[in-house]
Design an enzyme around this catalytic site. Sequence first.
Site, PDB file in Angstrom:
ATOM      1  N   HIS A   1       0.832  -1.198   0.000  1.00  0.00           N
ATOM      2  CA  HIS A   1       0.000   0.000   0.000  1.00  0.00           C
ATOM      3  C   HIS A   1       0.868   1.250   0.000  1.00  0.00           C
ATOM      4  O   HIS A   1       2.032   1.207   0.407  1.00  0.00           O
ATOM      5  CB  HIS A   1      -0.936   0.019   1.207  1.00  0.00           C
ATOM      6  CG  HIS A   1      -0.228  -0.146   2.532  1.00  0.00           C
ATOM      7  ND1 HIS A   1       0.084  -1.394   3.051  1.00  0.00           N
ATOM      8  CD2 HIS A   1       0.226   0.763   3.424  1.00  0.00           C
ATOM      9  CE1 HIS A   1       0.688  -1.235   4.212  1.00  0.00           C
ATOM     10  NE2 HIS A   1       0.793   0.056   4.457  1.00  0.00           N
TER      11      HIS A   1
ATOM     12  N   CYS B   1      14.835   1.242  28.507  1.00  0.00           N
ATOM     13  CA  CYS B   1      15.589   0.150  29.107  1.00  0.00           C
ATOM     14  C   CYS B   1      16.613   0.752  30.061  1.00  0.00           C
ATOM     15  O   CYS B   1      16.862   1.965  30.021  1.00  0.00           O
ATOM     16  CB  CYS B   1      16.272  -0.711  28.040  1.00  0.00           C
ATOM     17  SG  CYS B   1      17.593   0.111  27.129  1.00  0.00           S
TER      18      CYS B   1
END
Length: 640
Positions: A67, A177
């Site tokens: 697309h 993190c």
Amino acid sequence: MRITDLLSTESIALDFPVENQTQVIDKLISLQVTHGNITDVAAYKKAIYAREAEASTYADCGITVPHAKCNCVTKPSLAVLRPKTPVQYNPNDAEKSSLFFMIAVPNDNDLHVHLLARMMQMLMNKDFVAKLHTAKTPKEFLSVIDAQEEAQFGDESIMKEDTSVSTGYRVLAVTACPTGIAHTYMAAEALDKAGKKLGISCKVETDGAGGTKNVLTNAEIAACDGIVIAADKNVETARFDGKPVIFAQVDDGIHKPEELLQKIESGNVPVFHAQGGKPAEETQSESVGHTIYKHLMNGISHMLPFVIGGGISIALAFLFDDYAIDPKNFGMNTPIAAFFKTVGGAAFNYMLPILSAFIAMSIADRPGLAVGFAGGILAMTGTNFLGLASGDATGISGGFLAALLSGFVAGYLVKFLEKITEKMPKSMDGIRPMLIYPLGGLLCIGIVMCAINPLMGLINSGISAWLNSMGGVSKVLLGAILGGMMSVDMGGPVNKAAYVFGTAALASGSFDVMAAVMVGGMVPPLAIALSTTFFPKKWTPSERRNGIVNYVMGLCFISEGAIPYAAADPLRVLPSCIVGSAVSGALSMLFGCTLRAPHGGIFVFPVVGNPLMYVVALAAGSIVGAVILSLLKKTRTDVV
């Protein structure tokens, strides 16, 4: 508007012979042109390939949905291709594709997002997909789609769905993190790609080592369907009050991004509420182990800049000094050495209070910061009641372990003070954080640390004496164990356990342990890079291309570069990397290599003790890991 409004019998090709991605795209574009809505075929084709470059549009179960949005498209349209035989559309797609749906929409239109969502819901029905595969003519194919859409959605228009979410992002996310180097951005990329694949508009804020990027705005938060927080350290969540929020580990953001996004869109996520101007407890259950790990890593991540910057500066002091001037004053004999050691010490000497402070802050938010910092100072100095009675404020330092303990004790002490004072009159709310928490917390942590410091000092001294007394064989074995641990989960709990041990040893003056830990962590990406370079027939073209990046990641001590390979083939990649890392860790200890900085990769090699043999240790482990991995991997028959 319905799916069948975007299709025609002329834009559907059944059982057409195609063999690769190029032929698929060329045929689908020729079908799109039949709608008369594409003013520049070349521009649209370029947009299709640009979208494929971002991430494969393969959905699942042999279905791919290329697309693109483009100014050359005047109105939305669909084209369908059912190849005569399934096609491997992208090298990394899970399986070959047997159905292709190509979407074209104008650049100012988000219809494709909701069209994708509707199509994916319909294509989850296996009976529907089976009918698409057996349809004899384009007309029958259209009828099958029309019947399924009617059954699932009735008269509901795609455009109607679009109006409800026509502005902003449907899902927001925050990733973080402990070190903020690799996992933070890997999770962000995975969530972004999953959003594009599922047709869910998504924006991801990253809380990394370089600060917060792509910050979520108040308007975006207000308009979104929900928020995913994939983090192994605390992030600011009060701004999400009243919105559905999922709390997950950063690894879930990397490995389960689609599941997280789909859960938000399912509407079955609890609404998050903030209390007292700070985050409420997470609505999702969290294990005790992960809670402790998250608080610990919050402290470690804030401590690292002090250790890295200070450690490298101190190492440079020894590099630029002259030992012969005064051996007892080595590191301070020359002006430049004195400068580096003094400046480095200004940061390095406060690593323990910083660790303690930010563990406490992770537990109790800002009120815990001062109490944790004071506890860390007391842990560092070893202050105890017996010494104070004789007028001595210093004792045997409890080191890293005492600072860890003080951080947790301080955090939960402040939480306890919050709990027992929460029923005080509202008029005293301003006094609690300004007086009761810092004063009460400070006195309590002082009593606790002065009481336990003698024991913590003995434990710390015992560990230091044990490390210093280890013989050659024992040290080599320790280096092999720590090096191997760095490759077990590459940034996960086992890796972090080895890293924390190395940092603790560094704080105690055992610099050889840190050297073994870092060299072990550098091996996995390098082993994979070497294997992809010298044994190319074992890897796909995509894996070979990405292997080059692992040279850089490995040399920079970013073990996480190996994660995609380990996730794809753990039974071969992990054992190979563990053995290679163990070899490097053992050799580093055998050669007596030392390291005063806990991070930096090749950039800190100039301050490594015995740097030449350290390079030998790294090369040996990387080669061993690469050879084992290449022997275990099967030669691919689909690559040249």
